[in-house]
Motif scaffolding. Structure first.
Motif, PDB file in Angstrom:
ATOM      1  N   ARG A   3       0.829  -1.216   0.000  1.00  0.00           N
ATOM      2  CA  ARG A   3       0.000   0.000   0.000  1.00  0.00           C
ATOM      3  C   ARG A   3       0.857   1.257   0.000  1.00  0.00           C
ATOM      4  O   ARG A   3       0.531   2.244  -0.654  1.00  0.00           O
ATOM      5  N   ILE A   4       1.967   1.226   0.724  1.00  0.00           N
ATOM      6  CA  ILE A   4       2.885   2.373   0.742  1.00  0.00           C
ATOM      7  C   ILE A   4       3.481   2.588  -0.647  1.00  0.00           C
ATOM      8  O   ILE A   4       3.553   3.711  -1.137  1.00  0.00           O
ATOM      9  N   VAL A   5       3.902   1.506  -1.285  1.00  0.00           N
ATOM     10  CA  VAL A   5       4.499   1.601  -2.620  1.00  0.00           C
ATOM     11  C   VAL A   5       3.481   2.135  -3.623  1.00  0.00           C
ATOM     12  O   VAL A   5       3.802   2.994  -4.448  1.00  0.00           O
ATOM     13  N   LYS A   6       2.256   1.643  -3.564  1.00  0.00           N
ATOM     14  CA  LYS A   6       1.223   2.095  -4.504  1.00  0.00           C
ATOM     15  C   LYS A   6       0.930   3.579  -4.360  1.00  0.00           C
ATOM     16  O   LYS A   6       0.630   4.257  -5.336  1.00  0.00           O
ATOM     17  N   LYS A   7       1.028   4.088  -3.133  1.00  0.00           N
ATOM     18  CA  LYS A   7       0.733   5.502  -2.894  1.00  0.00           C
ATOM     19  C   LYS A   7       1.770   6.417  -3.540  1.00  0.00           C
ATOM     20  O   LYS A   7       1.428   7.455  -4.103  1.00  0.00           O
ATOM     21  N   ASN A   8       3.050   6.048  -3.472  1.00  0.00           N
ATOM     22  CA  ASN A   8       4.117   6.870  -4.044  1.00  0.00           C
ATOM     23  C   ASN A   8       5.333   5.987  -4.368  1.00  0.00           C
ATOM     24  O   ASN A   8       6.282   5.916  -3.588  1.00  0.00           O
ATOM     25  N   PRO A   9       5.318   5.303  -5.504  1.00  0.00           N
ATOM     26  CA  PRO A   9       6.375   4.344  -5.847  1.00  0.00           C
ATOM     27  C   PRO A   9       7.787   4.942  -5.885  1.00  0.00           C
ATOM     28  O   PRO A   9       8.735   4.312  -5.419  1.00  0.00           O
ATOM     29  N   GLU A  10       7.933   6.125  -6.429  1.00  0.00           N
ATOM     30  CA  GLU A  10       9.270   6.731  -6.523  1.00  0.00           C
ATOM     31  C   GLU A  10       9.838   7.058  -5.146  1.00  0.00           C
ATOM     32  O   GLU A  10      11.019   6.834  -4.890  1.00  0.00           O
ATOM     33  N   ARG A  11       9.031   7.592  -4.278  1.00  0.00           N
ATOM     34  CA  ARG A  11       9.499   7.908  -2.924  1.00  0.00           C
ATOM     35  C   ARG A  11       9.821   6.633  -2.159  1.00  0.00           C
ATOM     36  O   ARG A  11      10.777   6.579  -1.392  1.00  0.00           O
ATOM     37  N   ALA A  12       9.025   5.598  -2.351  1.00  0.00           N
ATOM     38  CA  ALA A  12       9.234   4.333  -1.641  1.00  0.00           C
ATOM     39  C   ALA A  12      10.590   3.716  -1.961  1.00  0.00           C
ATOM     40  O   ALA A  12      11.168   3.026  -1.111  1.00  0.00           O
ATOM     41  N   LYS A  13      11.109   3.961  -3.146  1.00  0.00           N
ATOM     42  CA  LYS A  13      12.412   3.403  -3.526  1.00  0.00           C
ATOM     43  C   LYS A  13      13.559   3.998  -2.717  1.00  0.00           C
ATOM     44  O   LYS A  13      14.618   3.386  -2.614  1.00  0.00           O
TER      45      LYS A  13
END
Length: 77
Positions: A20-30
């Motif tokens: 869910r965190i990745v789906k919200k903001n994939p670039e930031r999650a990286k």
């Protein structure tokens, strides 16, 4: 976790939270590290994180050593 009340295993609940965190903001999650741990009433444990390098310790009476270090599974390789 609400997901575990819905029947998810501890690891599956942690994985869903990370997803869910990745789906919200994939670039930031990286570029960040977040890890979740969960334990249910039966003593089953699980963890999941964004990046490699997240580990947790478990102490049980089932092994001779009783203490084990587990590497959490990660979303990004």
């Amino acid at each position: 976790m609400e997901l575990m009340r819905q029947g998810y295993s501890p690891e599956a609940a942690c994985k869903e939270a990370v997803t869910r965190i990745v789906k919200k903001n994939p670039e930031r999650a990286k570029g960040i590290q977040i890890g979740f741990l969960a334990l249910n009433k039966q003593g089953e444990h699980g963890a999941y994180c964004l990046q490699k390098g997240f580990s947790y310790a478990v102490c049980t009476g089932d092994t001779e050593d009783k203490n084990i270090l587990i590497n959490g599974k990660q979303y990004f390789s």
